[in-house]
Enzyme design. Structure first.
Site, PDB file in Angstrom:
ATOM      1  N   ASP A  46      15.732  -3.997  53.245  1.00  0.00           N
ATOM      2  CA  ASP A  46      16.835  -3.230  53.831  1.00  0.00           C
ATOM      3  C   ASP A  46      17.681  -2.583  52.738  1.00  0.00           C
ATOM      4  O   ASP A  46      18.669  -3.151  52.300  1.00  0.00           O
ATOM      5  CB  ASP A  46      17.700  -4.181  54.670  1.00  0.00           C
ATOM      6  N   GLU A  51      25.297   3.454  53.826  1.00  0.00           N
ATOM      7  CA  GLU A  51      24.909   3.197  55.225  1.00  0.00           C
ATOM      8  C   GLU A  51      25.454   1.858  55.672  1.00  0.00           C
ATOM      9  O   GLU A  51      25.906   1.699  56.817  1.00  0.00           O
ATOM     10  CB  GLU A  51      23.381   3.224  55.354  1.00  0.00           C
ATOM     11  N   GLU A  52      25.413   0.898  54.741  1.00  0.00           N
ATOM     12  CA  GLU A  52      25.858  -0.452  55.082  1.00  0.00           C
ATOM     13  C   GLU A  52      27.370  -0.528  55.315  1.00  0.00           C
ATOM     14  O   GLU A  52      27.862  -1.536  55.809  1.00  0.00           O
ATOM     15  CB  GLU A  52      25.453  -1.428  53.970  1.00  0.00           C
ATOM     16  N   ASP A  94      14.076   2.927  58.363  1.00  0.00           N
ATOM     17  CA  ASP A  94      15.004   1.888  57.939  1.00  0.00           C
ATOM     18  C   ASP A  94      14.387   0.526  58.230  1.00  0.00           C
ATOM     19  O   ASP A  94      14.142   0.179  59.389  1.00  0.00           O
ATOM     20  CB  ASP A  94      16.323   2.061  58.708  1.00  0.00           C
ATOM     21  N   HIS A 148      20.321  -9.004  55.065  1.00  0.00           N
ATOM     22  CA  HIS A 148      21.644  -8.979  54.435  1.00  0.00           C
ATOM     23  C   HIS A 148      21.903 -10.237  53.595  1.00  0.00           C
ATOM     24  O   HIS A 148      23.040 -10.717  53.516  1.00  0.00           O
ATOM     25  CB  HIS A 148      22.742  -8.788  55.471  1.00  0.00           C
TER      26      HIS A 148
END
Length: 318
Positions: free
Chosen positions: A121, A155-156, A184, A284
């Site tokens: 990611d 983006e995060e 993604d 994450h």
């Protein structure tokens, strides 16, 4: 007279123009995609363990991707923006040629979260579209549409980079973008095979994408059907960088192999893997490293990127 008639017919057949089929998309080498992931991992390791917005690892990632594209013949622009008191960057790369009033964009976010290197990611999507862009250059692709690739920042932090790009484009330039492909998380270890649901065929979620999204979905589904891999729709729920594009009425599509959600028993029966486990157990997290990749899913999705680009760009023989 019969001989003359046959001769005339033969002349008509042999003198008819031969229309060459459009070139087929190349196989994108898994080894090449994984080499980019290794670079992203090395960049993160050398820069505090991440490639997050406002951190040196992100700018180093932009520099790496830009260098590969510049050497391949792309025209690149680094667009800066500010969010949260830090400078962010988008990398935009244009391939020469194609109709400037009919632009196909292909994008992926390049940033990670601060907790880890972000290899699935979204190093996975970033690497897949980078190697596809390099294949475009290697084959000297002549597209009917103009091709533009993008690597998004922040983006995060809430789609900040892609939102900045779309919102600051002049209206005329925005109207030239007639399709956007988003990739993604395309190598999740407990992978599913999801395609953005352009026609809302499952009747749930946020509804269909803008007109033209169903055609993008059909092209991508066609690739997976051709290799015998079933797919399922995933909603345009606003969690990735297609969001600012569909908000402006631009058709969109792409693939996704799953994030923090758990794979169901039905999905495990469909695709293999572990029911009840997350699609990406390192979502994450610090452990989202080069070990957090399913090679088969990454390979299939990278080839899906190329298939979509070659098909939707109207690739032509020289």
């Amino acid at each position: 007279m019969l001989i003359h008639a046959l001769s005339a017919a033969l002349l008509l057949v042999t003198s008819a123009p031969v229309v060459a089929a459009p070139p087929a998309a190349p196989d994108i080498p898994l080894s090449a995609v994984k080499a980019h992931l290794a670079e992203f991992q090395s960049i993160a390791t050398a820069n505090g363990g991440n490639r997050a917005h406002g951190r040196p690892g992100f700018l180093a990632s932009i520099t790496y991707v830009k260098g590969r594209l510049d050497a391949a013949g792309y025209t690149t622009v680094v667009q800066s923006f500010t969010y949260g008191g830090a400078t962010g960057y988008n990398l935009i790369a244009d391939w020469p040629g194609g109709d400037p009033d009919d632009v196909l964009m292909v994008g992926a976010h390049l940033d990670s979260v601060a907790a880890g290197p972000g290899i699935n990611d979204n190093g996975s999507g970033s690497a897949a579209i980078l190697e596809t862009a390099l294949a475009v250059a290697a084959q000297g692709l002549v597209p009917g549409r103009h091709l533009r690739f993008a690597w998004w920042g922040a983006e995060e932090q809430g789609l900040r980079g892609s939102t900045h790009y779309v919102s600051t484009l002049p209206a005329a330039a925005r109207a030239q973008i007639t399709g956007y492909l988003n990739f993604d998380m395309v190598g999740s270890p407990n992978a599913g095979y999801f395609v953005y649901d352009g026609d809302n065929s499952d009747g749930t979620g946020a509804g269909p994408g803008p007109a033209g999204s169903a055609e993008i979905e059909a092209v991508i589904e066609g690739y997976f059907a051709g290799i015998g891999v079933p797919t399922r729709g995933t909603d345009f729920d606003g969690r990735s960088d297609y969001g600012p594009f569909i908000a402006r009425g631009i058709p969109a599509g792409g693939t996704f192999t799953g994030a923090e959600g758990a794979k169901t028993s039905a999905q495990a029966a469909l695709w293999g893997g572990t029911a009840g486990a997350r699609f990406d157990p390192c979502y994450h997290a610090r452990c989202d490293t080069t070990s957090n990749i399913d090679d088969v899913a990454l390979d299939r999705n990278a080839d899906a990127v190329a298939h979509a680009v070659w098909t939707l760009a109207g690739a032509q023989n020289v």
